[in-house]
Design a protein around this motif. Sequence first.
Motif, PDB file in Angstrom:
ATOM      1  N   PRO A  76     -12.301  17.089  29.076  1.00  6.83           N
ATOM      2  CA  PRO A  76     -12.228  16.087  29.370  1.00  6.83           C
ATOM      3  C   PRO A  76     -13.044  15.609  29.917  1.00  6.83           C
ATOM      4  O   PRO A  76     -13.910  15.206  31.081  1.00  6.83           O
ATOM      5  CB  PRO A  76     -12.775  14.970  28.242  1.00  6.83           C
ATOM      6  N   ALA A 131     -18.714  21.475  26.727  1.00  7.44           N
ATOM      7  CA  ALA A 131     -17.978  20.975  25.919  1.00  7.44           C
ATOM      8  C   ALA A 131     -16.594  21.009  25.480  1.00  7.44           C
ATOM      9  O   ALA A 131     -15.712  20.417  25.055  1.00  7.44           O
ATOM     10  CB  ALA A 131     -18.390  20.348  24.590  1.00  7.44           C
ATOM     11  N   LYS A 166     -21.232  12.038  31.891  1.00  5.21           N
ATOM     12  CA  LYS A 166     -21.462  13.587  31.173  1.00  5.21           C
ATOM     13  C   LYS A 166     -22.210  13.957  31.186  1.00  5.21           C
ATOM     14  O   LYS A 166     -23.344  14.116  31.831  1.00  5.21           O
ATOM     15  CB  LYS A 166     -21.241  13.176  29.338  1.00  5.21           C
ATOM     16  N   GLY A 195      -8.492  14.515  26.103  1.00  2.00           N
ATOM     17  CA  GLY A 195      -9.914  13.474  26.194  1.00  2.00           C
ATOM     18  C   GLY A 195      -8.133  12.082  27.115  1.00  2.00           C
ATOM     19  O   GLY A 195      -9.148  11.265  27.285  1.00  2.00           O
ATOM     20  N   ARG A 251     -19.009  14.882  23.793  1.00  2.00           N
ATOM     21  CA  ARG A 251     -18.545  15.677  25.401  1.00  2.00           C
ATOM     22  C   ARG A 251     -19.331  15.745  26.350  1.00  2.00           C
ATOM     23  O   ARG A 251     -19.870  16.411  27.473  1.00  2.00           O
ATOM     24  CB  ARG A 251     -17.454  16.707  25.195  1.00  2.00           C
ATOM     25  N   CYS A 252     -20.786  16.205  25.966  1.00  2.00           N
ATOM     26  CA  CYS A 252     -22.115  17.433  26.550  1.00  2.00           C
ATOM     27  C   CYS A 252     -22.865  16.732  25.770  1.00  2.00           C
ATOM     28  O   CYS A 252     -22.804  16.552  24.612  1.00  2.00           O
ATOM     29  CB  CYS A 252     -21.179  18.375  27.160  1.00  2.00           C
ATOM     30  N   ASP A 301     -19.122  18.739  19.945  1.00  2.00           N
ATOM     31  CA  ASP A 301     -19.651  17.805  20.138  1.00  2.00           C
ATOM     32  C   ASP A 301     -20.366  17.433  21.605  1.00  2.00           C
ATOM     33  O   ASP A 301     -20.228  17.233  22.483  1.00  2.00           O
ATOM     34  CB  ASP A 301     -18.321  17.855  21.341  1.00  2.00           C
TER      35      ASP A 301
END
Length: 265
Positions: free
Chosen positions: A209, A205, A103, A264, A56-57, A19
């Motif tokens: 989220p 991650a 993010k 998420g 996510r990161c 992710d």
Amino acid sequence: MSADRHPDDGRIVTRRQGDVLVIVIDRPKKLNGFSAIMLDELSAAFSAMERDPSVRCALLCAEGNNFTAGLELSKLSQRFAEGKLLFPVEEVDPVNLRRLRTKPLVAAVQGICFTIGIELMLAADVVIAASDCRFAQLEVRRGIMASAGATIRLAERAGLGNALRYLLTGDEFDAQTALRLGLVQEVVAPAELRARATALATSIAAQAPLAVSATLANTRKSVFEGPSAALAELGQLQAKLRESEDAAEGVRSFIEKRPGRFIGR
């Protein structure tokens, strides 16, 4: 290779690691100095991160022994002469001054980390530094001033006197000084840098989220607008999170003594 790219111009490389989007500064033969095309590609990479819901990161790092020696002014003179900004206005801003990313970003810095390198790491959310880092905000030695966030964030993190100590002299400082001043969060051996930063980005991650995004936004609001502004929206944010599927999964995972599986929503 595009027709307008010279082999020596360098590049920004991206790759996925679960992710996490890994964004790599790739011009080690020139100490990862930034050309114009690299600035454009860095902005494009940040925009791609923002658009992709599966990211996510992000992790910002560099090839070779150095993070970056800064901007290659000889390759950017035309850009500045035309009055253009450092990064394209239509893209997400890598130094987080204009079009902000939402993010989280981890930065891994090593070796030489000068000028724009410091500003990129100060725009990150968490920074891991190798013990061999050499930092310097050199602009006053070139007849210009730092203009990508250092005059704001150095004072914010290190205090006014500490910031001006280095902004007004262009002097170098080391990784332990950066840690003491709050500019980096951890210092590790150079051989451990990428693995430690990757582990941290992967850990971020793995969290919910929506909660990560809300936490990042509320913390920024406290810094930029003051604690009262952050407090005013805290209850609303928390109420919205409590209604999410991820919050229900967080409770289930706690009861079942297992890591959460967040989607998420």
